[in-house]
Design a protein around this motif. Sequence first.
Motif, PDB file in Angstrom:
ATOM      1  N   LEU A   1     -16.521  10.783  -5.312  1.00  0.00           N
ATOM      2  CA  LEU A   1     -16.110  10.206  -4.041  1.00  0.00           C
ATOM      3  C   LEU A   1     -14.606  10.389  -3.864  1.00  0.00           C
ATOM      4  N   ARG A   2     -14.157  10.523  -2.635  1.00  0.00           N
ATOM      5  CA  ARG A   2     -12.723  10.553  -2.389  1.00  0.00           C
ATOM      6  C   ARG A   2     -12.144   9.157  -2.647  1.00  0.00           C
ATOM      7  N   PRO A   3     -10.953   9.070  -3.250  1.00  0.00           N
ATOM      8  CA  PRO A   3     -10.304   7.762  -3.395  1.00  0.00           C
ATOM      9  C   PRO A   3     -10.060   7.125  -2.028  1.00  0.00           C
ATOM     10  N   THR A   4      -9.816   5.827  -2.027  1.00  0.00           N
ATOM     11  CA  THR A   4      -9.516   5.122  -0.782  1.00  0.00           C
ATOM     12  C   THR A   4      -8.253   5.688  -0.138  1.00  0.00           C
ATOM     13  N   ALA A   5      -7.258   5.997  -0.979  1.00  0.00           N
ATOM     14  CA  ALA A   5      -5.988   6.554  -0.493  1.00  0.00           C
ATOM     15  C   ALA A   5      -5.471   7.577  -1.493  1.00  0.00           C
ATOM     16  N   GLU A   6      -4.816   8.616  -0.971  1.00  0.00           N
ATOM     17  CA  GLU A   6      -4.218   9.654  -1.819  1.00  0.00           C
ATOM     18  C   GLU A   6      -2.773   9.891  -1.360  1.00  0.00           C
ATOM     19  N   PRO A   7      -1.876   8.982  -1.702  1.00  0.00           N
ATOM     20  CA  PRO A   7      -0.480   9.131  -1.272  1.00  0.00           C
ATOM     21  C   PRO A   7       0.175  10.345  -1.915  1.00  0.00           C
ATOM     22  N   LYS A   8       0.976  11.048  -1.135  1.00  0.00           N
ATOM     23  CA  LYS A   8       1.746  12.194  -1.633  1.00  0.00           C
ATOM     24  C   LYS A   8       3.182  11.762  -1.895  1.00  0.00           C
ATOM     25  N   ALA A   9       3.733  12.249  -2.975  1.00  0.00           N
ATOM     26  CA  ALA A   9       5.080  11.840  -3.387  1.00  0.00           C
ATOM     27  C   ALA A   9       6.114  12.088  -2.288  1.00  0.00           C
ATOM     28  N   THR A  10       6.009  13.218  -1.589  1.00  0.00           N
ATOM     29  CA  THR A  10       7.029  13.548  -0.597  1.00  0.00           C
ATOM     30  C   THR A  10       7.014  12.604   0.603  1.00  0.00           C
ATOM     31  N   ASP A  11       5.962  11.813   0.734  1.00  0.00           N
ATOM     32  CA  ASP A  11       5.905  10.827   1.830  1.00  0.00           C
ATOM     33  C   ASP A  11       6.538   9.483   1.439  1.00  0.00           C
ATOM     34  N   TYR A  12       6.991   9.376   0.186  1.00  0.00           N
ATOM     35  CA  TYR A  12       7.501   8.089  -0.313  1.00  0.00           C
ATOM     36  C   TYR A  12       8.926   8.196  -0.868  1.00  0.00           C
ATOM     37  N   ILE A  13       9.690   9.175  -0.390  1.00  0.00           N
ATOM     38  CA  ILE A  13      11.050   9.379  -0.895  1.00  0.00           C
ATOM     39  C   ILE A  13      11.921   8.145  -0.633  1.00  0.00           C
ATOM     40  N   ASN A  14      11.837   7.576   0.562  1.00  0.00           N
ATOM     41  CA  ASN A  14      12.659   6.399   0.892  1.00  0.00           C
ATOM     42  C   ASN A  14      12.339   5.221  -0.027  1.00  0.00           C
ATOM     43  N   GLN A  15      11.044   5.019  -0.269  1.00  0.00           N
ATOM     44  CA  GLN A  15      10.638   3.910  -1.149  1.00  0.00           C
ATOM     45  C   GLN A  15      11.130   4.132  -2.576  1.00  0.00           C
ATOM     46  N   MET A  16      11.132   5.376  -3.022  1.00  0.00           N
ATOM     47  CA  MET A  16      11.649   5.683  -4.360  1.00  0.00           C
ATOM     48  C   MET A  16      13.147   5.400  -4.429  1.00  0.00           C
ATOM     49  N   GLN A  17      13.875   5.798  -3.392  1.00  0.00           N
ATOM     50  CA  GLN A  17      15.318   5.549  -3.382  1.00  0.00           C
ATOM     51  C   GLN A  17      15.616   4.044  -3.364  1.00  0.00           C
ATOM     52  N   ASN A  18      14.831   3.288  -2.625  1.00  0.00           N
ATOM     53  CA  ASN A  18      15.018   1.826  -2.604  1.00  0.00           C
ATOM     54  C   ASN A  18      14.778   1.221  -3.981  1.00  0.00           C
ATOM     55  N   LEU A  19      13.761   1.731  -4.673  1.00  0.00           N
ATOM     56  CA  LEU A  19      13.435   1.237  -6.011  1.00  0.00           C
ATOM     57  C   LEU A  19      14.570   1.562  -6.988  1.00  0.00           C
ATOM     58  N   ILE A  20      15.112   2.774  -6.902  1.00  0.00           N
ATOM     59  CA  ILE A  20      16.221   3.169  -7.781  1.00  0.00           C
ATOM     60  C   ILE A  20      17.453   2.303  -7.508  1.00  0.00           C
ATOM     61  N   THR A  21      17.705   2.026  -6.237  1.00  0.00           N
ATOM     62  CA  THR A  21      18.835   1.166  -5.873  1.00  0.00           C
ATOM     63  C   THR A  21      18.685  -0.217  -6.495  1.00  0.00           C
ATOM     64  N   THR A  22      17.473  -0.756  -6.453  1.00  0.00           N
ATOM     65  CA  THR A  22      17.206  -2.066  -7.074  1.00  0.00           C
ATOM     66  C   THR A  22      17.471  -2.011  -8.576  1.00  0.00           C
ATOM     67  N   LEU A  23      17.021  -0.944  -9.220  1.00  0.00           N
ATOM     68  CA  LEU A  23      17.230  -0.804 -10.666  1.00  0.00           C
ATOM     69  C   LEU A  23      18.718  -0.690 -10.985  1.00  0.00           C
ATOM     70  N   GLU A  24      19.444  -0.011 -10.135  1.00  0.00           N
ATOM     71  CA  GLU A  24      20.898   0.126 -10.313  1.00  0.00           C
ATOM     72  C   GLU A  24      21.561  -1.251 -10.217  1.00  0.00           C
ATOM     73  N   GLN A  25      21.134  -2.032  -9.248  1.00  0.00           N
ATOM     74  CA  GLN A  25      21.694  -3.370  -9.060  1.00  0.00           C
ATOM     75  C   GLN A  25      21.399  -4.286 -10.249  1.00  0.00           C
TER      76      GLN A  25
END
Length: 474
Positions: free
Chosen positions: A108-132
Amino acid sequence: MNNLHLYNTMTAQKQPFMPIEQGKVGMYVCGMTVYDYCHIGHARVMVSFDVIFRWLKQLGFDVNYVRNITDIDDKIINRANENGESIFDLTARFIKAMHEDADNLGCLRPTAEPKATDYINQMQNLITTLEQKNLAYKGQTGDVYYAVDNFAGYGKLSKRKLDEMQAGASERTNVETDKKNPFDFVLWKSAKEHEPSETKWQSPWGVGRPGWHIECSAMSTCCLGETFDIHGGGHDLQFPHHENEIAQSEGATGKTYANNWLHVGFVNVDGEKMSKSLNNFFTIRDVLKDFHAETIRFFILSSHYRSPINFSDTALKEAHTALSRLYHALKPFDFNEIDIDKNLWQSDFGQEFMLAMNDDFNTAKATSVLFSVASEINKALKNGDDEQAKHFAKLLKTLAEPLNIAQSSPTEFLQAVIGDDNGLSEDEILAKIDERKQAKTNKDFAKADQIREELKAKGVELEDTRAGTTWRRV
Protein backbone atom coordinates in the motif's frame (compact mmCIF):
# COMPACT_ATOMS: atom_id res chain seq x y z
CA MET A 1 -9.07 -4.10 20.72
CA ASN A 2 -5.35 -4.38 21.18
CA ASN A 3 -3.05 -6.97 22.76
CA LEU A 4 -0.17 -5.93 20.53
CA HIS A 5 3.37 -6.18 21.88
CA LEU A 6 6.35 -4.63 20.08
CA TYR A 7 10.08 -5.17 20.45
CA ASN A 8 11.39 -1.67 21.10
CA THR A 9 15.04 -1.24 20.10
CA MET A 10 15.35 1.59 22.60
CA THR A 11 14.42 -0.56 25.62
CA ALA A 12 15.73 -3.80 24.03
CA GLN A 13 12.60 -5.67 25.09
CA LYS A 14 9.05 -6.43 24.06
CA GLN A 15 6.43 -4.20 25.59
CA PRO A 16 2.70 -3.57 25.21
CA PHE A 17 1.92 -1.06 22.51
CA MET A 18 0.27 1.99 24.02
CA PRO A 19 -0.52 4.67 21.41
CA ILE A 20 -0.29 8.33 22.37
CA GLU A 21 -3.86 8.88 21.23
CA GLN A 22 -6.34 6.04 21.64
CA GLY A 23 -7.29 4.46 18.34
CA LYS A 24 -4.63 6.32 16.36
CA VAL A 25 -1.04 5.53 15.37
CA GLY A 26 1.63 7.84 13.98
CA MET A 27 4.39 5.86 12.24
CA TYR A 28 7.46 7.24 10.48
CA VAL A 29 9.72 5.03 8.36
CA CYS A 30 12.97 6.15 6.74
CA GLY A 31 12.49 5.83 3.01
CA MET A 32 14.68 5.74 -0.06
CA THR A 33 17.37 8.05 -1.41
CA VAL A 34 16.11 8.21 -4.97
CA TYR A 35 19.13 8.10 -7.28
CA ASP A 36 18.91 4.46 -8.41
CA TYR A 37 16.55 1.49 -8.55
CA CYS A 38 15.45 -0.05 -5.24
CA HIS A 39 17.31 -3.20 -4.18
CA ILE A 40 16.19 -6.31 -2.34
CA GLY A 41 17.08 -4.73 1.02
CA HIS A 42 14.64 -1.92 0.26
CA ALA A 43 12.07 -4.57 -0.66
CA ARG A 44 12.35 -6.07 2.79
CA VAL A 45 11.76 -2.73 4.52
CA MET A 46 8.88 -1.91 2.15
CA VAL A 47 7.10 -5.24 2.68
CA SER A 48 7.78 -5.47 6.43
CA PHE A 49 6.33 -2.06 7.18
CA ASP A 50 3.51 -2.59 4.70
CA VAL A 51 2.40 -5.59 6.78
CA ILE A 52 2.86 -3.63 10.01
CA PHE A 53 0.70 -0.86 8.47
CA ARG A 54 -1.94 -3.40 7.38
CA TRP A 55 -1.98 -5.20 10.74
CA LEU A 56 -2.37 -1.98 12.73
CA LYS A 57 -5.36 -1.17 10.51
CA GLN A 58 -6.65 -4.73 10.99
CA LEU A 59 -6.63 -4.04 14.74
CA GLY A 60 -8.80 -1.01 14.13
CA PHE A 61 -6.22 1.77 14.37
CA ASP A 62 -6.37 4.90 12.25
CA VAL A 63 -2.77 4.87 11.01
CA ASN A 64 -0.83 7.86 9.72
CA TYR A 65 2.06 6.11 7.96
CA VAL A 66 4.73 8.59 6.82
CA ARG A 67 7.69 7.42 4.72
CA ASN A 68 10.03 10.12 3.53
CA ILE A 69 11.80 10.50 0.21
CA THR A 70 15.38 11.82 0.26
CA ASP A 71 15.66 13.82 -2.95
CA ILE A 72 18.75 15.90 -2.12
CA ASP A 73 22.00 14.14 -1.26
CA ASP A 74 25.62 13.78 -2.40
CA LYS A 75 24.81 10.60 -4.33
CA ILE A 76 21.92 12.29 -6.12
CA ILE A 77 24.08 15.27 -7.10
CA ASN A 78 26.89 13.02 -8.33
CA ARG A 79 24.56 10.80 -10.35
CA ALA A 80 22.76 13.78 -11.92
CA ASN A 81 26.15 15.29 -12.87
CA GLU A 82 27.25 11.97 -14.41
CA ASN A 83 24.02 11.83 -16.42
CA GLY A 84 24.09 15.51 -17.34
CA GLU A 85 20.56 16.03 -16.04
CA SER A 86 18.68 18.00 -13.42
CA ILE A 87 18.49 16.43 -9.96
CA PHE A 88 14.72 16.92 -10.14
CA ASP A 89 14.49 14.94 -13.40
CA LEU A 90 16.65 12.21 -11.87
CA THR A 91 14.68 11.97 -8.63
CA ALA A 92 11.29 12.14 -10.37
CA ARG A 93 12.29 9.16 -12.53
CA PHE A 94 13.42 7.07 -9.57
CA ILE A 95 10.44 8.04 -7.40
CA LYS A 96 8.26 6.67 -10.20
CA ALA A 97 10.39 3.51 -10.34
CA MET A 98 10.19 3.12 -6.54
CA HIS A 99 6.39 3.30 -6.68
CA GLU A 100 6.29 0.72 -9.47
CA ASP A 101 8.47 -1.67 -7.45
CA ALA A 102 6.39 -1.20 -4.28
CA ASP A 103 3.15 -1.67 -6.23
CA ASN A 104 4.51 -4.88 -7.78
CA LEU A 105 5.33 -6.18 -4.31
CA GLY A 106 1.74 -5.58 -3.20
CA CYS A 107 2.52 -2.68 -0.86
CA LEU A 108 0.00 0.00 0.00
CA ARG A 109 1.14 3.58 -0.51
CA PRO A 110 2.02 5.32 2.78
CA THR A 111 -0.39 7.96 4.05
CA ALA A 112 2.20 10.64 3.23
CA GLU A 113 5.54 10.68 1.39
CA PRO A 114 7.22 14.01 2.20
CA LYS A 115 10.18 15.00 0.02
CA ALA A 116 13.20 16.59 1.66
CA THR A 117 13.33 19.50 -0.79
CA ASP A 118 9.83 20.56 0.33
CA TYR A 119 10.99 20.97 3.95
CA ILE A 120 14.10 23.15 3.65
CA ASN A 121 12.58 25.99 5.72
CA GLN A 122 11.57 23.61 8.50
CA MET A 123 15.09 22.14 8.56
CA GLN A 124 16.62 25.61 8.82
CA ASN A 125 14.26 26.48 11.69
CA LEU A 126 15.27 23.29 13.49
CA ILE A 127 18.99 24.05 13.04
CA THR A 128 18.43 27.58 14.35
CA THR A 129 16.78 26.13 17.47
CA LEU A 130 19.71 23.76 17.99
CA GLU A 131 22.13 26.66 17.60
CA GLN A 132 20.23 28.64 20.23
CA LYS A 133 20.50 25.66 22.60
CA ASN A 134 24.26 25.38 22.09
CA LEU A 135 23.82 22.11 20.20
CA ALA A 136 25.02 23.40 16.82
CA TYR A 137 28.01 25.40 15.62
CA LYS A 138 29.49 26.61 12.36
CA GLY A 139 32.85 25.15 11.39
CA GLN A 140 35.73 26.80 9.54
CA THR A 141 34.57 25.45 6.16
CA GLY A 142 31.11 26.99 6.56
CA ASP A 143 29.42 23.67 7.38
CA VAL A 144 27.16 23.63 10.46
CA TYR A 145 27.61 20.70 12.85
CA TYR A 146 25.70 19.11 15.71
CA ALA A 147 27.72 19.13 18.96
CA VAL A 148 27.26 15.59 20.30
CA ASP A 149 29.14 16.36 23.54
CA ASN A 150 26.34 18.74 24.52
CA PHE A 151 23.56 16.13 24.24
CA ALA A 152 23.61 13.89 27.29
CA GLY A 153 21.67 11.00 25.76
CA TYR A 154 23.82 10.47 22.66
CA GLY A 155 24.21 6.73 21.97
CA LYS A 156 21.17 5.54 23.95
CA LEU A 157 19.44 3.84 20.99
CA SER A 158 22.48 1.93 19.75
CA LYS A 159 23.77 1.35 23.32
CA ARG A 160 27.08 3.08 22.53
CA LYS A 161 28.96 5.29 24.96
CA LEU A 162 30.33 8.48 23.50
CA ASP A 163 33.54 8.44 25.55
CA GLU A 164 34.36 4.92 24.33
CA MET A 165 33.62 5.90 20.72
CA GLN A 166 35.80 8.99 21.11
CA ALA A 167 38.69 6.87 22.40
CA GLY A 168 38.48 4.67 19.30
CA ALA A 169 38.08 7.66 16.99
CA SER A 170 41.21 9.35 18.35
CA GLU A 171 43.28 6.63 16.69
CA ARG A 172 41.83 7.42 13.27
CA THR A 173 43.60 9.58 10.74
CA ASN A 174 42.23 12.26 8.42
CA VAL A 175 39.65 13.49 10.94
CA GLU A 176 37.98 16.67 9.65
CA THR A 177 39.68 19.51 11.48
CA ASP A 178 36.71 21.86 11.80
CA LYS A 179 34.73 19.40 13.93
CA LYS A 180 35.04 19.77 17.70
CA ASN A 181 34.40 16.05 18.07
CA PRO A 182 34.93 13.47 15.31
CA PHE A 183 31.35 12.23 15.92
CA ASP A 184 29.82 15.66 15.37
CA PHE A 185 27.72 15.43 12.23
CA VAL A 186 26.72 17.93 9.58
CA LEU A 187 23.39 19.76 9.77
CA TRP A 188 23.96 22.21 6.92
CA LYS A 189 26.51 21.82 4.11
CA SER A 190 28.03 24.91 2.57
CA ALA A 191 27.69 25.07 -1.22
CA LYS A 192 30.55 23.89 -3.42
CA GLU A 193 31.39 25.63 -6.70
CA HIS A 194 30.94 22.51 -8.84
CA GLU A 195 27.43 21.83 -7.49
CA PRO A 196 24.46 22.94 -9.62
CA SER A 197 22.42 25.97 -8.56
CA GLU A 198 19.31 23.84 -8.01
CA THR A 199 21.06 22.22 -5.03
CA LYS A 200 21.74 25.52 -3.27
CA TRP A 201 19.45 27.29 -0.82
CA GLN A 202 19.90 30.57 1.06
CA SER A 203 20.29 30.16 4.82
CA PRO A 204 21.47 32.06 7.92
CA TRP A 205 24.82 30.23 7.52
CA GLY A 206 25.29 30.98 3.83
CA VAL A 207 24.25 29.25 0.64
CA GLY A 208 24.11 25.49 0.97
CA ARG A 209 21.91 22.46 1.53
CA PRO A 210 20.80 20.26 4.42
CA GLY A 211 22.66 17.29 5.84
CA TRP A 212 20.95 13.90 5.62
CA HIS A 213 20.03 13.40 9.27
CA ILE A 214 18.26 16.75 9.74
CA GLU A 215 15.88 15.91 6.90
CA CYS A 216 14.18 13.09 8.80
CA SER A 217 13.92 15.04 12.06
CA ALA A 218 12.17 17.90 10.25
CA MET A 219 9.85 15.78 8.12
CA SER A 220 8.82 13.35 10.87
CA THR A 221 7.99 16.01 13.46
CA CYS A 222 6.24 18.25 10.93
CA CYS A 223 4.04 15.36 9.79
CA LEU A 224 3.49 13.55 13.10
CA GLY A 225 4.30 15.96 15.93
CA GLU A 226 7.22 16.33 18.34
CA THR A 227 6.51 12.86 19.81
CA PHE A 228 4.97 10.02 17.83
CA ASP A 229 4.27 6.32 18.28
CA ILE A 230 6.58 4.32 15.98
CA HIS A 231 9.81 5.09 14.15
CA GLY A 232 11.12 2.41 11.82
CA GLY A 233 13.77 1.60 9.27
CA GLY A 234 16.48 -0.86 8.40
CA HIS A 235 18.83 -2.21 11.07
CA ASP A 236 21.73 -0.42 9.35
CA LEU A 237 20.14 2.96 10.14
CA GLN A 238 20.22 2.46 13.90
CA PHE A 239 23.64 4.12 14.09
CA PRO A 240 24.39 6.79 13.20
CA HIS A 241 21.23 7.94 11.38
CA HIS A 242 18.55 7.20 13.97
CA GLU A 243 20.89 8.10 16.82
CA ASN A 244 21.45 11.47 15.18
CA GLU A 245 17.74 11.99 14.58
CA ILE A 246 17.13 11.51 18.31
CA ALA A 247 19.89 13.95 19.22
CA GLN A 248 18.49 16.59 16.86
CA SER A 249 14.82 16.16 17.69
CA GLU A 250 15.08 15.70 21.46
CA GLY A 251 17.79 18.35 21.67
CA ALA A 252 15.41 20.83 20.04
CA THR A 253 12.18 19.92 21.88
CA GLY A 254 13.29 18.37 25.15
CA LYS A 255 10.66 15.68 24.54
CA THR A 256 10.84 11.97 23.69
CA TYR A 257 11.11 11.75 19.92
CA ALA A 258 9.53 8.34 19.23
CA ASN A 259 8.01 5.96 21.77
CA ASN A 260 8.85 2.76 19.85
CA TRP A 261 11.75 1.95 17.54
CA LEU A 262 11.40 -0.93 15.06
CA HIS A 263 14.32 -2.14 12.97
CA VAL A 264 14.23 -4.59 10.06
CA GLY A 265 17.05 -7.15 9.90
CA PHE A 266 19.77 -7.38 7.27
CA VAL A 267 19.45 -9.16 3.94
CA ASN A 268 22.43 -11.37 3.18
CA VAL A 269 23.05 -12.85 -0.26
CA ASP A 270 24.27 -16.45 -0.22
CA GLY A 271 25.50 -15.84 3.33
CA GLU A 272 27.33 -12.56 2.64
CA LYS A 273 26.19 -8.99 3.14
CA MET A 274 24.80 -7.56 -0.08
CA SER A 275 27.12 -5.00 -1.69
CA LYS A 276 28.02 -3.78 -5.14
CA SER A 277 31.71 -4.47 -4.45
CA LEU A 278 30.98 -8.17 -3.93
CA ASN A 279 28.89 -8.25 -7.12
CA ASN A 280 25.97 -9.73 -5.19
CA PHE A 281 23.75 -6.67 -5.44
CA PHE A 282 20.23 -7.23 -6.79
CA THR A 283 17.57 -4.68 -7.61
CA ILE A 284 13.91 -5.59 -7.17
CA ARG A 285 13.64 -5.40 -10.96
CA ASP A 286 16.45 -7.93 -11.37
CA VAL A 287 14.68 -10.42 -9.15
CA LEU A 288 11.26 -9.88 -10.77
CA LYS A 289 12.73 -11.16 -14.04
CA ASP A 290 13.04 -14.62 -12.49
CA PHE A 291 10.44 -14.77 -9.71
CA HIS A 292 6.80 -13.89 -9.18
CA ALA A 293 6.38 -10.68 -7.14
CA GLU A 294 4.20 -12.47 -4.60
CA THR A 295 6.90 -15.11 -4.16
CA ILE A 296 9.34 -12.35 -3.19
CA ARG A 297 6.78 -10.95 -0.75
CA PHE A 298 6.15 -14.39 0.75
CA PHE A 299 9.89 -15.04 1.06
CA ILE A 300 10.26 -11.83 3.09
CA LEU A 301 7.28 -12.65 5.32
CA SER A 302 8.50 -16.19 5.98
CA SER A 303 11.03 -14.76 8.45
CA HIS A 304 10.48 -12.47 11.41
CA TYR A 305 11.14 -8.88 10.34
CA ARG A 306 13.93 -8.41 12.92
CA SER A 307 15.92 -11.50 11.97
CA PRO A 308 18.53 -11.52 9.21
CA ILE A 309 17.47 -13.37 6.07
CA ASN A 310 19.55 -15.10 3.44
CA PHE A 311 18.56 -14.22 -0.11
CA SER A 312 19.34 -16.80 -2.78
CA ASP A 313 17.73 -18.44 -5.80
CA THR A 314 17.29 -21.59 -3.73
CA ALA A 315 15.48 -19.71 -0.95
CA LEU A 316 13.18 -18.02 -3.47
CA LYS A 317 12.42 -21.32 -5.21
CA GLU A 318 11.53 -22.81 -1.83
CA ALA A 319 9.31 -19.81 -1.10
CA HIS A 320 7.57 -20.25 -4.47
CA THR A 321 6.95 -23.94 -3.76
CA ALA A 322 5.54 -23.11 -0.32
CA LEU A 323 3.27 -20.32 -1.59
CA SER A 324 2.11 -22.61 -4.40
CA ARG A 325 0.88 -25.04 -1.71
CA LEU A 326 -1.49 -22.36 -0.40
CA TYR A 327 -2.75 -21.55 -3.87
CA HIS A 328 -3.04 -25.24 -4.70
CA ALA A 329 -5.29 -25.72 -1.66
CA LEU A 330 -7.56 -22.91 -2.95
CA LYS A 331 -7.55 -24.13 -6.55
CA PRO A 332 -10.58 -26.51 -6.40
CA PHE A 333 -12.94 -23.63 -5.59
CA ASP A 334 -14.52 -20.84 -7.58
CA PHE A 335 -12.25 -18.14 -6.21
CA ASN A 336 -14.91 -15.44 -6.57
CA GLU A 337 -17.10 -17.39 -4.14
CA ILE A 338 -14.37 -17.58 -1.49
CA ASP A 339 -15.28 -14.42 0.39
CA ILE A 340 -13.39 -12.69 3.18
CA ASP A 341 -15.35 -13.38 6.37
CA LYS A 342 -14.33 -11.24 9.36
CA ASN A 343 -16.26 -13.53 11.72
CA LEU A 344 -13.69 -16.26 11.05
CA TRP A 345 -11.13 -14.36 13.12
CA GLN A 346 -12.93 -15.81 16.15
CA SER A 347 -12.01 -19.37 15.11
CA ASP A 348 -9.16 -21.24 16.77
CA PHE A 349 -6.95 -20.74 13.72
CA GLY A 350 -7.92 -17.06 13.60
CA GLN A 351 -6.96 -16.57 17.23
CA GLU A 352 -3.67 -18.42 16.70
CA PHE A 353 -2.84 -16.19 13.73
CA MET A 354 -3.76 -13.07 15.70
CA LEU A 355 -1.61 -14.19 18.63
CA ALA A 356 1.38 -14.55 16.29
CA MET A 357 0.88 -11.14 14.67
CA ASN A 358 0.31 -9.41 18.01
CA ASP A 359 3.64 -10.85 19.18
CA ASP A 360 5.78 -8.22 17.46
CA PHE A 361 4.31 -8.93 14.01
CA ASN A 362 5.57 -12.51 13.86
CA THR A 363 4.75 -13.26 10.23
CA ALA A 364 6.84 -16.45 10.31
CA LYS A 365 4.45 -17.99 12.88
CA ALA A 366 1.42 -16.46 11.19
CA THR A 367 2.24 -18.05 7.82
CA SER A 368 2.64 -21.44 9.52
CA VAL A 369 -1.01 -21.12 10.61
CA LEU A 370 -1.98 -20.68 6.95
CA PHE A 371 -0.37 -24.02 6.10
CA SER A 372 -2.32 -25.68 8.89
CA VAL A 373 -5.52 -24.30 7.38
CA ALA A 374 -4.44 -25.51 3.90
CA SER A 375 -3.99 -29.00 5.36
CA GLU A 376 -7.56 -28.85 6.71
CA ILE A 377 -8.83 -27.95 3.23
CA ASN A 378 -7.04 -30.92 1.69
CA LYS A 379 -8.25 -33.24 4.44
CA ALA A 380 -11.87 -32.16 3.98
CA LEU A 381 -11.66 -32.60 0.21
CA LYS A 382 -10.19 -36.06 0.64
CA ASN A 383 -13.11 -36.96 2.94
CA GLY A 384 -15.59 -35.61 0.39
CA ASP A 385 -16.78 -32.84 2.71
CA ASP A 386 -16.98 -29.99 0.21
CA GLU A 387 -18.76 -27.58 2.58
CA GLN A 388 -16.11 -28.01 5.26
CA ALA A 389 -13.40 -27.57 2.63
CA LYS A 390 -15.01 -24.35 1.42
CA HIS A 391 -15.23 -23.09 5.03
CA PHE A 392 -11.48 -23.58 5.46
CA ALA A 393 -10.80 -22.00 2.06
CA LYS A 394 -12.61 -18.85 3.22
CA LEU A 395 -10.65 -18.98 6.46
CA LEU A 396 -7.34 -19.23 4.56
CA LYS A 397 -8.16 -16.26 2.34
CA THR A 398 -9.40 -14.22 5.33
CA LEU A 399 -6.31 -14.80 7.47
CA ALA A 400 -3.93 -14.22 4.56
CA GLU A 401 -5.52 -10.87 3.68
CA PRO A 402 -3.50 -8.69 6.14
CA LEU A 403 -0.32 -10.22 4.69
CA ASN A 404 -1.64 -9.56 1.17
CA ILE A 405 -0.82 -13.06 -0.04
CA ALA A 406 -3.13 -15.72 -1.49
CA GLN A 407 -5.57 -13.03 -2.63
CA SER A 408 -5.28 -13.68 -6.38
CA SER A 409 -6.83 -16.33 -8.59
CA PRO A 410 -4.91 -19.59 -7.99
CA THR A 411 -4.82 -20.27 -11.72
CA GLU A 412 -3.33 -16.83 -12.42
CA PHE A 413 -0.60 -17.37 -9.83
CA LEU A 414 0.20 -20.97 -10.67
CA GLN A 415 0.29 -20.35 -14.43
CA ALA A 416 1.91 -16.90 -14.38
CA VAL A 417 4.68 -16.17 -16.88
CA ILE A 418 7.63 -14.66 -15.02
CA GLY A 419 9.66 -11.80 -16.48
CA ASP A 420 10.85 -12.45 -20.03
CA ASP A 421 10.16 -16.16 -19.70
CA ASN A 422 10.87 -17.97 -22.97
CA GLY A 423 9.17 -21.18 -21.86
CA LEU A 424 6.12 -22.79 -23.37
CA SER A 425 3.09 -20.64 -24.08
CA GLU A 426 -0.31 -21.56 -22.66
CA ASP A 427 -1.46 -22.75 -26.09
CA GLU A 428 1.60 -25.01 -26.42
CA ILE A 429 1.00 -26.47 -22.96
CA LEU A 430 -2.68 -27.16 -23.68
CA ALA A 431 -1.75 -28.80 -26.98
CA LYS A 432 0.65 -31.10 -25.11
CA ILE A 433 -2.05 -31.91 -22.55
CA ASP A 434 -4.44 -32.84 -25.40
CA GLU A 435 -1.71 -34.99 -26.97
CA ARG A 436 -1.19 -36.75 -23.64
CA LYS A 437 -4.93 -37.25 -23.22
CA GLN A 438 -5.07 -38.91 -26.65
CA ALA A 439 -2.11 -41.11 -25.76
CA LYS A 440 -3.91 -42.30 -22.61
CA THR A 441 -7.07 -42.95 -24.63
CA ASN A 442 -4.92 -45.11 -26.94
CA LYS A 443 -3.51 -46.81 -23.82
CA ASP A 444 -0.05 -45.57 -24.83
CA PHE A 445 0.91 -44.84 -21.24
CA ALA A 446 4.63 -44.70 -22.02
CA LYS A 447 4.01 -41.77 -24.38
CA ALA A 448 1.71 -40.10 -21.81
CA ASP A 449 4.46 -40.36 -19.19
CA GLN A 450 7.01 -39.06 -21.70
CA ILE A 451 4.89 -35.96 -22.36
CA ARG A 452 4.51 -35.34 -18.63
CA GLU A 453 8.30 -35.52 -18.20
CA GLU A 454 8.89 -33.26 -21.23
CA LEU A 455 6.62 -30.63 -19.75
CA LYS A 456 8.24 -30.96 -16.33
CA ALA A 457 11.67 -30.43 -17.88
CA LYS A 458 10.32 -27.18 -19.34
CA GLY A 459 8.99 -25.95 -15.98
CA VAL A 460 5.39 -27.17 -16.28
CA GLU A 461 3.92 -29.63 -13.78
CA LEU A 462 0.71 -31.55 -14.50
CA GLU A 463 -1.87 -32.75 -12.01
CA ASP A 464 -4.61 -35.24 -12.87
CA THR A 465 -7.85 -34.57 -10.98
CA ARG A 466 -11.45 -35.80 -11.22
CA ALA A 467 -12.22 -32.65 -13.20
CA GLY A 468 -9.39 -33.28 -15.66
CA THR A 469 -5.73 -32.33 -15.98
CA THR A 470 -4.53 -29.02 -14.61
CA TRP A 471 -1.08 -27.48 -14.81
CA ARG A 472 1.21 -24.97 -13.17
CA ARG A 473 4.58 -23.44 -13.80
CA VAL A 474 7.35 -24.43 -11.36
